[in-house]
Scaffold this motif. Structure first.
Motif, PDB file in Angstrom:
ATOM      1  N   TYR A 131      -1.691  -1.147  -4.328  1.00  0.00           N
ATOM      2  CA  TYR A 131      -1.938  -0.279  -4.428  1.00  0.00           C
ATOM      3  C   TYR A 131      -1.341   0.977  -3.954  1.00  0.00           C
ATOM      4  O   TYR A 131      -0.902   0.957  -3.351  1.00  0.00           O
ATOM      5  CB  TYR A 131      -3.124  -0.116  -3.807  1.00  0.00           C
ATOM      6  CG  TYR A 131      -3.465  -1.848  -3.550  1.00  0.00           C
ATOM      7  CD1 TYR A 131      -5.147  -1.713  -4.632  1.00  0.00           C
ATOM      8  CD2 TYR A 131      -3.478  -3.175  -2.960  1.00  0.00           C
ATOM      9  CE1 TYR A 131      -5.657  -2.803  -5.121  1.00  0.00           C
ATOM     10  CE2 TYR A 131      -4.477  -4.100  -3.095  1.00  0.00           C
ATOM     11  CZ  TYR A 131      -4.967  -4.169  -4.170  1.00  0.00           C
ATOM     12  OH  TYR A 131      -5.673  -5.706  -4.235  1.00  0.00           O
ATOM     13  N   HIS A 177      -6.967  -1.256   0.998  1.00  0.00           N
ATOM     14  CA  HIS A 177      -6.512  -2.319  -0.220  1.00  0.00           C
ATOM     15  C   HIS A 177      -7.886  -2.938   0.151  1.00  0.00           C
ATOM     16  O   HIS A 177      -8.383  -2.866   1.148  1.00  0.00           O
ATOM     17  CB  HIS A 177      -5.376  -3.347   0.194  1.00  0.00           C
ATOM     18  CG  HIS A 177      -5.263  -3.876   1.803  1.00  0.00           C
ATOM     19  ND1 HIS A 177      -5.780  -5.247   1.593  1.00  0.00           N
ATOM     20  CD2 HIS A 177      -4.775  -3.349   2.408  1.00  0.00           C
ATOM     21  CE1 HIS A 177      -6.119  -4.856   3.053  1.00  0.00           C
ATOM     22  NE2 HIS A 177      -4.946  -3.980   3.630  1.00  0.00           N
ATOM     23  N   VAL A 189       0.656  -1.127   0.307  1.00  0.00           N
ATOM     24  CA  VAL A 189       0.055   0.355   0.239  1.00  0.00           C
ATOM     25  C   VAL A 189       1.163   0.969   0.122  1.00  0.00           C
ATOM     26  O   VAL A 189       2.111   1.463   0.089  1.00  0.00           O
ATOM     27  CB  VAL A 189      -0.929   0.365   1.077  1.00  0.00           C
ATOM     28  CG1 VAL A 189      -1.885  -0.996   1.523  1.00  0.00           C
ATOM     29  CG2 VAL A 189      -0.186  -0.278   2.738  1.00  0.00           C
TER      30      VAL A 189
END
Length: 144
Positions: free
Chosen positions: A125, A130, A57
Motif C-alpha cells: 500500500y 491497510h 505500508v
C-alpha cells in the motif's frame, strides 16, 4: 537419516507489517522476500511455501541510493512488433509506488509456480493505512 518435509497441517502463517518509510528499497525487499519464503522458520523447505503474510505500508516513501532511480529502466512489451516501452524507476515509483515495490520483491522470489504462490501473500500500500487489521499483524523491524 530422513529428510524432514513439513506437512500442510504443520505450517503456521503469521502476518507482519513493514513500514517502508525512508528505507532503501533493495535492502527492504530482501528481508520481505525472506519472510515470504519462510527462511526465518526452522521448518523451512525450499520446495514448499512455508512463509508468512507481509503487508508493506508507505511504499511511496522508499528510496534508492545514489542516482539509481533515474538510471534504472523498467521495460514492458505489449507482444506486438515494436511494442516495447520503457520508463525510469523513479517515474514508476512516482506513478505507481505499490507496483514498483511489488516488482522489486518479485524479482527476489523463485521463478515459477512457487514464486507466484508466495507473491499472493504480499500486500503493498502506498499510504500508511491497510485493511488487514482483523489479522492482527505484528510490526516487523528491518535494520537500516
Amino acid at each position: 537419516m530422513k529428510t524432514y518435509t513439513p506437512k500442510a497441517s504443520e505450517i503456521t502463517r503469521e502476518w507482519h507489517v513493514v513500514d517502508a518509510e525512508g528505507m532503501i528499497i533493495g535492502r527492504m525487499a530482501t528481508e520481505v522476500a525472506s519472510l515470504l519464503r519462510g527462511k526465518h522458520k526452522p521448518t523451512y523447505s525450499p520446495h514448499i511455501d512455508t512463509g508468512d503474510h507481509v503487508i508493506i505500508v508507505n511504499a511511496d516513501k522508499v528510496i534508492m541510493s545514489g542516482d539509481k532511480a533515474n538510471k534504472k529502466q523498467i521495460y514492458r512489451h505489449s507482444g506486438y512488433p515494436g511494442g516495447i516501452k520503457s520508463e525510469s524507476f523513479a517515474k514508476m515509483l512516482q506513478r505507481k509506488p505499490a507496483d514498483a515495490v511489488r516488482r522489486t520483491v518479485k524479482g527476489m522470489l523463485p521463478k515459477g509456480s512457487l514464486g507466484r504462490q508466495q507473491m499472493t501473500k504480499l500486500k503493498v500500500y502506498a499510504g500508511p493505512d491497510h485493511p488487514h487489521q482483523a489479522q492482527n499483524p505484528q510490526p516487523f523491524e528491518i535494520k537500516r
